[in-house]
Write a protein that holds these residues in place. Structure first.
Motif, PDB file in Angstrom:
ATOM      1  N   MET A   1       7.378  -6.024   1.063  1.00 36.68           N
ATOM      2  CA  MET A   1       8.690  -5.882   1.287  1.00 36.68           C
ATOM      3  C   MET A   1       9.257  -6.785   2.095  1.00 36.68           C
ATOM      4  O   MET A   1       9.195  -8.327   1.965  1.00 36.68           O
ATOM      5  CB  MET A   1       9.285  -4.503   1.663  1.00 36.68           C
TER       6      MET A   1
ATOM      7  N   ARG B   1      -3.517  -3.648  22.334  1.00 35.90           N
ATOM      8  CA  ARG B   1      -3.145  -1.846  22.774  1.00 35.90           C
ATOM      9  C   ARG B   1      -1.546  -1.745  22.484  1.00 35.90           C
ATOM     10  O   ARG B   1      -1.371  -0.863  22.053  1.00 35.90           O
ATOM     11  CB  ARG B   1      -3.697  -1.861  24.073  1.00 35.90           C
TER      12      ARG B   1
ATOM     13  N   VAL C   1      -8.820  -1.320  19.859  1.00 33.67           N
ATOM     14  CA  VAL C   1      -8.871  -2.460  21.285  1.00 33.67           C
ATOM     15  C   VAL C   1     -10.604  -2.900  21.454  1.00 33.67           C
ATOM     16  O   VAL C   1     -10.821  -4.188  21.581  1.00 33.67           O
ATOM     17  CB  VAL C   1      -8.203  -1.793  22.332  1.00 33.67           C
TER      18      VAL C   1
ATOM     19  N   GLN D   1       1.782  -2.588   6.887  1.00 32.84           N
ATOM     20  CA  GLN D   1       3.033  -1.669   6.470  1.00 32.84           C
ATOM     21  C   GLN D   1       2.588  -1.427   5.033  1.00 32.84           C
ATOM     22  O   GLN D   1       2.903  -2.284   4.310  1.00 32.84           O
ATOM     23  CB  GLN D   1       4.060  -2.240   6.615  1.00 32.84           C
TER      24      GLN D   1
ATOM     25  N   GLY E   1       3.154   1.988   2.648  1.00 28.66           N
ATOM     26  CA  GLY E   1       3.278   3.307   2.406  1.00 28.66           C
ATOM     27  C   GLY E   1       3.373   3.994   3.901  1.00 28.66           C
ATOM     28  O   GLY E   1       3.977   3.359   4.535  1.00 28.66           O
ATOM     29  N   ALA E   2       2.826   4.960   3.888  1.00 27.91           N
ATOM     30  CA  ALA E   2       2.422   5.905   5.145  1.00 27.91           C
ATOM     31  C   ALA E   2       1.801   5.128   6.067  1.00 27.91           C
ATOM     32  O   ALA E   2       1.629   5.657   7.393  1.00 27.91           O
ATOM     33  CB  ALA E   2       2.365   7.333   5.056  1.00 27.91           C
TER      34      ALA E   2
END
Ligand SMILES: Nc1ncnc2c1ncn2[C@@H]1O[C@H](COP(=O)(O)OP(=O)(O)O)[C@@H](O)[C@H]1O
Ligand SMILES: [Mg+2]
Lengths: 134, 289, 136
Positions: free
Chosen positions: A1, A25, A42, A67, A69-70
């Motif tokens: 997207m 971080r 990290v 990014q 879905g969840a």
């Protein structure tokens, strides 16, 4: 997207490694990773950044958001134009080191990440990609 | 017909459209569950329509469209968290179609070419936003579920204090790798909070342990040692013991047959003894109880 | 260059690592500490890492090295205050810090070292007592 947000940081000194750790971080926390996941990622970033500096003769890291879905998280792509890694299998063996280290940076980081990939050509350089998401 | 004309039409008939849309939503039961207040819905409706007008009429349509998508995402996320169904959530957008169609028909009724163009344009935008709404809804639901799973895992395995500096984690039921991880992180955190020297992981209530879970257990023991605390695993069933041995892990894990033995060992290791009170008639107080 | 201070606490040395160390600092610390153990005859070294948000293999190796060198100089190293997330990560990384003792906090670490000192002293006393008896 949406196009992933990308940024680049230099890795030319051990101060740069500290800065990379802090930025990773910050972004991992912003992506919503829990404290343990942040710490794992990290630490992996610190290991790979150090290799970029020590063995690759310095380089850069690109940071991009994951990014899917969840899944929300962070991907890091470390690049150098150093000597490259002759045998990736060997380099990924626990305890293997050519620089008097513990030989756990690559193998250990692989265990600390959800995604881990090495591309390397002797004489041309090395690219290590790591990602972690929740 | 240009999109700007649609924008003008909507702006001109704003009050009427809002009223119609409001009716559509109420008739569709948007307020009936009581999860959403009337005033809240009114605000959402007004904000959406105003952003919609901007998205179709300004030169900076890109920024305005982003803002509109953002707005849809926020509304959908809120509905997902409030427990709305997917249909209820999508209705927020799709129920705007009829009011907009009516408005355009009144405005361009005679110019049928322009009307069709307008209807198509509105349909396309609203359908796109509807999909976006569903996507956000789905994603938010997934997030809610993940969070709840974590909470359940935490709730179902409390860390208890047995004695000063001695904690126990009685595990009950099947352990999957996800739950084990949450539980173990909890245990380590509790060790810090209680300043505990000993943590007893009791797996009497665990029917089986697969390789991954056994590994998590052992990693927890190792992590606790790095923090300065010792772990004792108690209640290991014969079968589980076999799994562990197959893993090549007789390690330096202290294990005891049951929780009582483990507590005894932890007490001794922290310089305490358990003594029988002689004066109690007919043996110890405990055996009478 | 910024250096990490080493404090003397009785017969132990206390090092509190508070900053995200860059590599030269870690190397300098190793050197400084060796000198200080020799100077003071310290029998214990407490390294408080409760402020550290991560420990990577570089710092891990430094801790191992410090422990090894201290041992040679007859001092015991106790790493104290490691955070849970750091401990979980180290285990996954494959670092076990076999050579170092650990404690939950500085207080407990100090107890550990005191116990060792008491043991050493007990041995001295016992030998002393032996001498007296044989002298009787
Ligand atoms: N960017 C790189 N360029 C060249 N060689 C590398 C690079 N990264 C790792 N290596 C090689 O892989 C080996 C293993 O790396 P690592 O697992 O981090 O252990 P260590 O850093 O302790 O040697 C290194 O010793 C080095 O030979
Ligand atoms: Mg390395």
């Amino acid at each position: 997207m949406n196009a992933p947000v990308t940024d680049t940081m230099p890795i030319q000194s051990s101060d740069d490694i500290v800065r990379v750790r802090q930025e990773v971080r910050r972004r991992a926390a912003a992506a919503g990773l829990g404290i343990v996941d942040q710490t794992k990622f990290v630490t992996a970033a610190s290991e790979i950044a150090r290799n970029t500096l020590d063995y690759g003769g310095g380089g850069i890291v690109r940071l991009e958001a994951v990014q899917d879905g969840a899944r929300k998280g962070l991907r890091l792509i470390f690049e150098d134009h150093g000597p490259g890694i002759a045998s990736i299998d060997l380099a990924l063996t626990d305890g293997y080191t050519t620089g008097g280290g513990l030989g756990l940076g690559l193998s250990g980081s692989r265990r600390l990440c959800n995604e881990f990939a090495i591309e390397s050509k002797p004489g041309e350089g090395t690219r290590v990609t790591i990602a972690r998401w929740k | 017909m240009a999109q700007a004309d649609i924008g003008q039409t909507i702006a001109k008939r704003r009050a009427e459209i809002l009223k119609d849309w409001g009716h559509q939503l109420r008739d569709g039961g948007a307020l009936s569950s009581g999860r959403l207040k009337e005033a809240e819905l009114d605000t959402q409706v007004r904000e959406f329509l105003d952003l919609f007008v901007q998205a179709v009429s300004t030169n900076e349509a890109d920024t305005a469209r982003k803002a509109l998508r953002q707005n849809v995402a926020e509304v959908s996320r809120a509905r997902a968290i409030q427990g709305f169904t997917p249909t209820e959530t999508a209705t927020f957008i799709f129920s705007l179609k009829q009011p907009l169609f009516d408005a355009l028909t009144q405005e361009f009724g005679k110019d049928s070419a322009a009307l069709i163009q307008g209807l198509l344009a509105v349909t396309e935008i609203l359908d796109g936003l509807g999909l976006h709404s569903m996507e956000t809804f789905q994603k938010s639901r997934e997030e809610v579920i993940i969070r709840q799973q974590k909470e359940i895992a935490e709730l179902s395995t409390p860390v208890v204090k047995l004695w000063d500096g001695i904690l126990a984690l009685p595990l009950i039921g099947t352990l999957d790798s996800e739950r084990t991880q949450v539980v173990m992180e909890n245990l380590l955190q509790s060790i810090v909070e209680h300043g505990a020297d000993y943590a007893i992981i009791d797996i009497t209530g665990v029917p089986t342990v697969d390789t991954l879970v056994a590994q998590h257990l052992l990693k927890t023991v190792a992590a606790a040692r790095l923090m300065g605390a010792d772990c004792i695993i108690s209640g290991i069933r014969p079968q589980i013991a076999q799994t562990m041995v197959h893993l090549g892990v007789e390690l330096n894990v202290v294990s005891k047959a049951n929780l009582a033995d483990a507590l005894g060992a932890a007490l001794r290791a922290t310089g305490r003894t358990v003594a029988t009170i002689k004066s109690a008639s007919g043996g110890s107080a405990l055996s009478k109880a | 260059m910024e250096r990490i201070p080493i404090l003397k606490m009785g017969r132990a040395l206390l090092i509190t690592i508070q900053v995200d160390m860059h590599d030269q600092m870690a190397i300098a610390l190793e050197e400084d500490l060796t000198t200080r153990i020799a100077q003071t005859g310290a029998k214990g070294v407490l390294i408080d890492i409760s402020s550290l948000e991560i420990v990577d293999s570089f710092i891990g190796r430094m801790l191992d090295n410090i422990a090894a060198v201290s041992r040679v100089l007859d001092a015991e190293t106790v790493v104290v205050g490691m955070r849970p997330a750091v401990a979980i990560t180290l285990v996954e990384l494959g670092l076990t810090l076999q050579g170092v003792k650990t404690a939950l906090n500085v207080e407990r670490g100090f107890e550990l070292i005191s116990r060792r000192l008491a043991e050493i002293e007990t041995v001295v006393v016992e030998i002393g007592a032996e001498d007296e008896r044989s002298g009787d």
